[in-house]
Design a protein around this motif. Sequence first.
Motif, mmCIF file in Angstrom:
data_model
loop_
_atom_site.group_PDB
_atom_site.id
_atom_site.type_symbol
_atom_site.label_atom_id
_atom_site.label_comp_id
_atom_site.label_asym_id
_atom_site.label_seq_id
_atom_site.Cartn_x
_atom_site.Cartn_y
_atom_site.Cartn_z
ATOM 1 N N VAL A 249 11.071 16.438 17.706
ATOM 2 C CA VAL A 249 10.504 15.104 17.898
ATOM 3 C C VAL A 249 10.693 14.310 16.605
ATOM 4 O O VAL A 249 10.337 14.779 15.520
ATOM 5 N N LEU A 250 11.277 13.116 16.732
ATOM 6 C CA LEU A 250 11.410 12.195 15.603
ATOM 7 C C LEU A 250 10.464 11.031 15.842
ATOM 8 O O LEU A 250 10.569 10.339 16.854
ATOM 9 N N TRP A 251 9.544 10.820 14.894
ATOM 10 C CA TRP A 251 8.526 9.780 15.056
ATOM 11 C C TRP A 251 8.930 8.535 14.270
ATOM 12 O O TRP A 251 9.044 8.565 13.051
ATOM 13 N N THR A 252 9.147 7.420 14.971
ATOM 14 C CA THR A 252 9.475 6.148 14.316
ATOM 15 C C THR A 252 8.507 5.046 14.737
ATOM 16 O O THR A 252 8.747 3.873 14.446
ATOM 17 N N GLY A 253 7.430 5.410 15.406
ATOM 18 C CA GLY A 253 6.508 4.415 15.951
ATOM 19 C C GLY A 253 5.458 3.965 14.957
ATOM 20 O O GLY A 253 4.500 4.679 14.690
ATOM 21 N N GLY A 254 5.621 2.796 14.402
ATOM 22 C CA GLY A 254 4.627 2.228 13.505
ATOM 23 C C GLY A 254 4.773 2.684 12.068
ATOM 24 O O GLY A 254 5.490 3.627 11.763
ATOM 25 N N ALA A 255 4.080 1.983 11.173
ATOM 26 C CA ALA A 255 4.150 2.288 9.741
ATOM 27 C C ALA A 255 2.759 2.191 9.140
ATOM 28 O O ALA A 255 1.890 1.465 9.630
ATOM 29 N N ARG A 256 2.553 2.944 8.075
ATOM 30 C CA ARG A 256 1.290 2.882 7.342
ATOM 31 C C ARG A 256 1.594 2.817 5.847
ATOM 32 O O ARG A 256 2.636 3.271 5.399
ATOM 33 N N VAL A 257 0.657 2.244 5.094
ATOM 34 C CA VAL A 257 0.827 2.141 3.648
ATOM 35 C C VAL A 257 -0.124 3.112 2.961
ATOM 36 O O VAL A 257 -1.078 3.611 3.557
ATOM 37 N N SER A 258 0.125 3.347 1.685
ATOM 38 C CA SER A 258 -0.722 4.231 0.895
ATOM 39 C C SER A 258 -2.134 3.662 0.801
ATOM 40 O O SER A 258 -2.314 2.454 0.665
ATOM 41 N N PRO A 259 -3.156 4.529 0.824
ATOM 42 C CA PRO A 259 -4.540 4.046 0.669
ATOM 43 C C PRO A 259 -4.911 3.747 -0.780
ATOM 44 O O PRO A 259 -6.039 3.338 -1.051
ATOM 45 N N LEU A 260 -3.988 3.931 -1.726
ATOM 46 C CA LEU A 260 -4.316 3.771 -3.141
ATOM 47 C C LEU A 260 -4.872 2.386 -3.471
ATOM 48 O O LEU A 260 -5.793 2.254 -4.280
ATOM 49 N N ALA A 261 -4.293 1.343 -2.873
ATOM 50 C CA ALA A 261 -4.740 -0.016 -3.169
ATOM 51 C C ALA A 261 -6.186 -0.219 -2.728
ATOM 52 O O ALA A 261 -6.998 -0.802 -3.463
ATOM 53 N N ALA A 262 -6.508 0.243 -1.529
ATOM 54 C CA ALA A 262 -7.877 0.095 -1.029
ATOM 55 C C ALA A 262 -8.861 0.887 -1.874
ATOM 56 O O ALA A 262 -9.951 0.402 -2.220
#
Length: 411
Positions: A249-262
């Motif tokens: 399975v190759l997952w390309t659905g959606g993106a997330r950013v690092s929580p470091l900024a928050a």
Amino acid sequence: MSAQRTDATGTAAATTATAAGTTHRVVILGAGYAGMAAAVQLAARTRRGGAVQVTVVNAQERFTERLRLHMTATGQQVAELSIPEMLDGTGAQFVRGWVTAVDADARTVRIDDDRELPYDTLVYGLGSAADTARVPGADDHAFTLSGAQDAELLADRLGQLRGGTVVVVGTGLTGVESAAELAEQRPDLDVVLVGRTEPGATMNTRARTHLRGALDRLGVTVRAGADVVRVRPDAVELAGGERVAADVVLWTGGARVSPLAAVAGLEVDDRGRIVTDAALHSVSHPDVWAIGDAAAIRQGYGVMHGTCQGGMPTGVHAALSIDRVLRGKEPRPFRFGYYHTPVSLGRADAVVQFTHPDDSPRRISLTGRTAMRYKETVTASPWPTYGRMKKVPASGAFWPTGGHFTREVAR
């Protein structure tokens, strides 16, 4: 003693680093398309005089061509591009390591949990990764194309297969390119593309028809209108209970950013991206600039989405603005309008949808080999662009500003 930070409008709060006789420390986090653009542009503009020290932090020395990761995943060789070699001659320093924390009040960055790097100005460009957290099992059982190592892991797994089924989750541009590349390079595999929307849904009829025809020609099975709710070791589960068998399975659905900024206390949006003002300052910490996928940058048409075509201009604009601020001038608002959506469909076919500045489709599109040549030109362009900027910084300071589509609106 460091130069004083800027105020909320980006103007110098007191004397500039040059006037104060100190070195102003600019730290750039991330050396992707946006981060490299910021680093090369700023270092090239400030290398004379020694009043500004640019430091680039990245986990790897190798530059990741994200636009070619679907090729790496199918075992094709791509160029080895060295970040330190590109920075050579600019005066910028390179620090290899993972950013593990940002202290926005103390103005320090923690690297690999054992090093601390102080800054006067921070450029935050850590980018995004595939969002495998929202669906159970995706993080454990799915491969991604978030970086070169991820693509190489997938290539190793595919190399072990002699027949079988690969399910690509996500019918966006990354999913389409990956499914087409897999089907062309590995005709012994059954490739299934699964997602909520029709592939090429944002394109005009001609471009969308060509894209779908190419997937059919390559033997890709398309399951549009399907919502994946769980990933298992040997299958994906769809809403309604249906299972689609999968060896990979190759997952390309959606993106997330690092929580470091928050975690650092920077103001972020509901996706964790740093909220910026018109000049790309963090609205909560004006000594922080946010670029690329890590930034929630509002234009007249809405918040920009992450692409190479928009990421590099954000990096260049941040560099130009920092240079202006250090010279006691006001930073200018950032404006950007989209102009194309190029999608490869294997090595000999592609589709290019030309767009209005708000990313809606125009009537004009390219298909076939002409589109493939166009797509390859776009994919290969960032690295020589950085090289030109080293010698002539102004050469990278041009992009479509979008006309009335991007004029500032009340927030």
